[in-house]
Design an enzyme around this catalytic site. Structure first.
Site, PDB file in Angstrom:
ATOM      1  N   HIS A 117     -87.727  -2.003 -23.120  1.00  0.00           N
ATOM      2  CA  HIS A 117     -86.981  -3.298 -24.337  1.00  0.00           C
ATOM      3  C   HIS A 117     -86.173  -3.550 -23.836  1.00  0.00           C
ATOM      4  CE1 HIS A 117     -85.478  -0.665 -27.596  1.00  0.00           C
ATOM      5  NE2 HIS A 117     -85.978   0.042 -26.913  1.00  0.00           N
ATOM      6  N   ASP A 119     -85.277  -5.458 -27.089  1.00  0.00           N
ATOM      7  CA  ASP A 119     -83.913  -5.922 -28.479  1.00  0.00           C
ATOM      8  C   ASP A 119     -83.376  -4.598 -29.182  1.00  0.00           C
ATOM      9  OD1 ASP A 119     -86.921  -4.400 -28.539  1.00  0.00           O
ATOM     10  OD2 ASP A 119     -86.383  -4.448 -30.371  1.00  0.00           O
ATOM     11  N   GLU A 185     -89.495  -3.936 -29.733  1.00  0.00           N
ATOM     12  CA  GLU A 185     -89.676  -2.390 -29.567  1.00  0.00           C
ATOM     13  C   GLU A 185     -89.056  -1.567 -31.049  1.00  0.00           C
ATOM     14  OE1 GLU A 185     -89.581   2.207 -29.233  1.00  0.00           O
ATOM     15  OE2 GLU A 185     -87.609   0.430 -29.265  1.00  0.00           O
ATOM     16  N   GLU A 186     -88.295  -1.964 -31.425  1.00  0.00           N
ATOM     17  CA  GLU A 186     -87.215  -1.167 -32.260  1.00  0.00           C
ATOM     18  C   GLU A 186     -87.684  -1.541 -33.777  1.00  0.00           C
ATOM     19  OE1 GLU A 186     -84.966   0.894 -32.146  1.00  0.00           O
ATOM     20  OE2 GLU A 186     -84.341   0.433 -29.714  1.00  0.00           O
ATOM     21  N   HIS A 449     -78.550   3.926 -32.315  1.00  0.00           N
ATOM     22  CA  HIS A 449     -79.332   3.797 -33.323  1.00  0.00           C
ATOM     23  C   HIS A 449     -78.184   3.993 -33.874  1.00  0.00           C
ATOM     24  CE1 HIS A 449     -83.842   3.729 -32.582  1.00  0.00           C
ATOM     25  NE2 HIS A 449     -83.442   3.132 -32.010  1.00  0.00           N
TER      26      HIS A 449
END
Length: 484
Positions: A117, A119, A185-186, A449
């Protein structure tokens, strides 16, 4: 005819050179493969910097333009890598999904789906970053060089690894390829549930989900299990409004005390989950050392870890319940009053093979059966997400074990993860006979993250080698009749 731009001419020359080298079978040996990846690394690093500089956060309240910019850059890079068919999947309320396809080189060749992904998570508190989160910055760690930026590990390094494999083979790998680069996705999106509605598009023999990586740098790792997740809200109301704690405390039921009493029943004296029926199995794969885990989790010195048994059981093959939110008066604004209302949000993680509704129901029933101090609770079930456990005895896993050993020089380890990747189940439903492999360029120390996210170039390089060796080995195993 207009003259070709010098940069485009150079790119076309490089593409043709890669095709010619592949045609001469120069990439069949391990030494040649590694040398070809080394030759391409400067360009891969440069493209990773370009991609990581784009703040492609697909959360509400963030601008759409950077997400579209990342999308357009990847479409350009796919074309440059020799991919002719590049499409987009547009679904309501989500960023565009890039879908690309390279036909199999022969009727009996397998097809591999590659997922990543583009993003990223929001940067969070930028004062905690050593450099601006969207200004890719060189780093050194343990004698290895790398790059620091938000999303550089999760998941843009893995996007670049897929592109690296395509470049090595001049856009003509020995397998058919389907590429899925997701753009939201996030935060989550309807794409999680889309693949089963269009199974022909996602049909494949194996898929590489590159949204994670190694247990530690230099340790090749295949993730074979994902814990499932569920949310539950529990609340209690005891009074119409707050009452003076001096005049009424001791007899008037305190909602916060009732809630805390209920929450205390979720774990035993060791910190193990005490909800009956939640599955817990022995973990037989690789795991962190306790020191590694303490460092990764940021456990304060002198504090014991929760639970008993191996770390693998506590983190991957057994349940975990976390209080992720609490509605109650804050300490700063507390009044001397009996609390009339309190609420908590619980996050449940459960065994990869346990049914998500069953796991959630077990927690709901446990709480609903309680009456702390004679007070009933209101328990509301929330969302669930299934876990996943891969079968590891097929030809794709054999090829992957060989490929990861070739890339890192040591045997691959098996781990699981407590995190969830909802799309894995959607893709597995669309292609139920496909083997699902999860590996990539991240590692557990990369701060995904979190502030100061980074990727090591040695991990990126090895992942590209592994991707190349995987498709080579898988094609050969498939041709040898391994799946017949």
């Amino acid at each position: 005819m207009a003259a070709m731009d010098p940069d485009n001419a150079r790119q076309e020359q490089e593409r043709q050179g890669r095709r010619n080298r592949h045609d001469r079978n120069d990439l069949q040996g391990e030494v040649d493969l590694q040398a070809e990846v080394d030759r391409l690394m400067d360009g891969l690093r440069s493209d990773l910097v370009r991609l990581a500089a784009i703040p492609s956060v697909a959360f509400p309240g963030f601008p759409d333009e950077p997400v579209r910019q990342a999308h357009d850059l990847l479409v350009e890079l796919l074309h440059e890598a020799g991919v002719e068919r590049v499409e987009r999947i547009d679904l309501p309320d989500t960023a565009p999904v890039i879908f690309a396809e390279i036909p199999p080189p022969a009727p009996d060749a397998p097809t591999v789906l590659l997922y990543s992904h583009y993003d990223v998570q929001p940067a969070g508190d930028e004062s905690l970053w050593r450099s601006p989160p969207f200004e890719p910055t060189p780093v050194e760690e343990g004698g290895e060089s790398g790059l620091r930026a938000r999303g550089v590990a999760d998941d843009k390094s893995n996007v670049i690894a897929h592109l690296g494999m395509l470049r090595v083979f001049g856009g003509r790998p020995p397998v058919g390829v389907k590429i899925v680069f997701e753009g939201q996705e996030e935060y989550g999106s309807p794409f999680d549930d889309y693949p089963p509605s269009d199974p022909g598009r996602f049909a494949c023999d194996a898929m590489v989900i590159a949204d994670l990586g190694n247990l530690r740098p230099g340790t090749p790792t295949l993730t074979t299990g994902l814990r499932g997740a569920a949310e539950v809200v529990v609340e209690v109301r005891t009074l119409r409004e707050p009452r003076h704690s001096g005049e009424f405390g001791g007899a008037a039921p305190d909602a916060l005390l009732v809630l805390l009493k209920a929450l205390s029943t979720l774990h035993d004296v060791h910190g193990d989950v005490a909800v009956e029926g939640l599955r817990r199995d022995e973990w037989t794969g690789t795991s962190y050392t306790e020191d590694e885990f303490r460092d990764l989790a940021g456990v304060e010195d002198g504090r014991p870890l929760m639970g008993s048994g191996t770390l693998g059981e506590r983190l991957w093959s057994g349940p975990a319940i976390t209080v992720v939110g609490l509605d109650a008066p804050s300490v700063e604004h507390a009044a001397a009053a009996v609390v009339p209302y309190a609420r908590a949000k619980l996050n449940l993680r459960f065994h990869p093979l346990q049914d998500p509704r069953e796991a959630r129901t077990l927690l709901v029933d446990h709480l609903a059966a309680l009456k702390p101090f004679g007070i009933p609770l209101t328990v509301t079930p929330g969302d669930t997400g299934p876990g996943y456990e891969a079968a590891t005895d097929g030809p794709a896993y054999r090829a992957a074990r060989t490929a990861l050993k070739e890339a890192w020089g040591t045997e691959a380890s098996y781990v699981a993860t407590g995190g969830s990747i909802p799309l894995v189940n959607g893709l597995a439903q669309a292609a139920p006979d496909a083997e699902v492999l999860l590996f990539g360029a991240q590692d557990s120390m990369c701060n995904l993250h979190a502030p100061n996210e980074r990727v090591l170039f040695s991990e990126l390089r090895a992942t590209v080698v592994a991707m190349c060796a995987f498709v080579r080995e898988y094609a050969a195993d498939f041709e040898g009749g391994a799946t017949s």
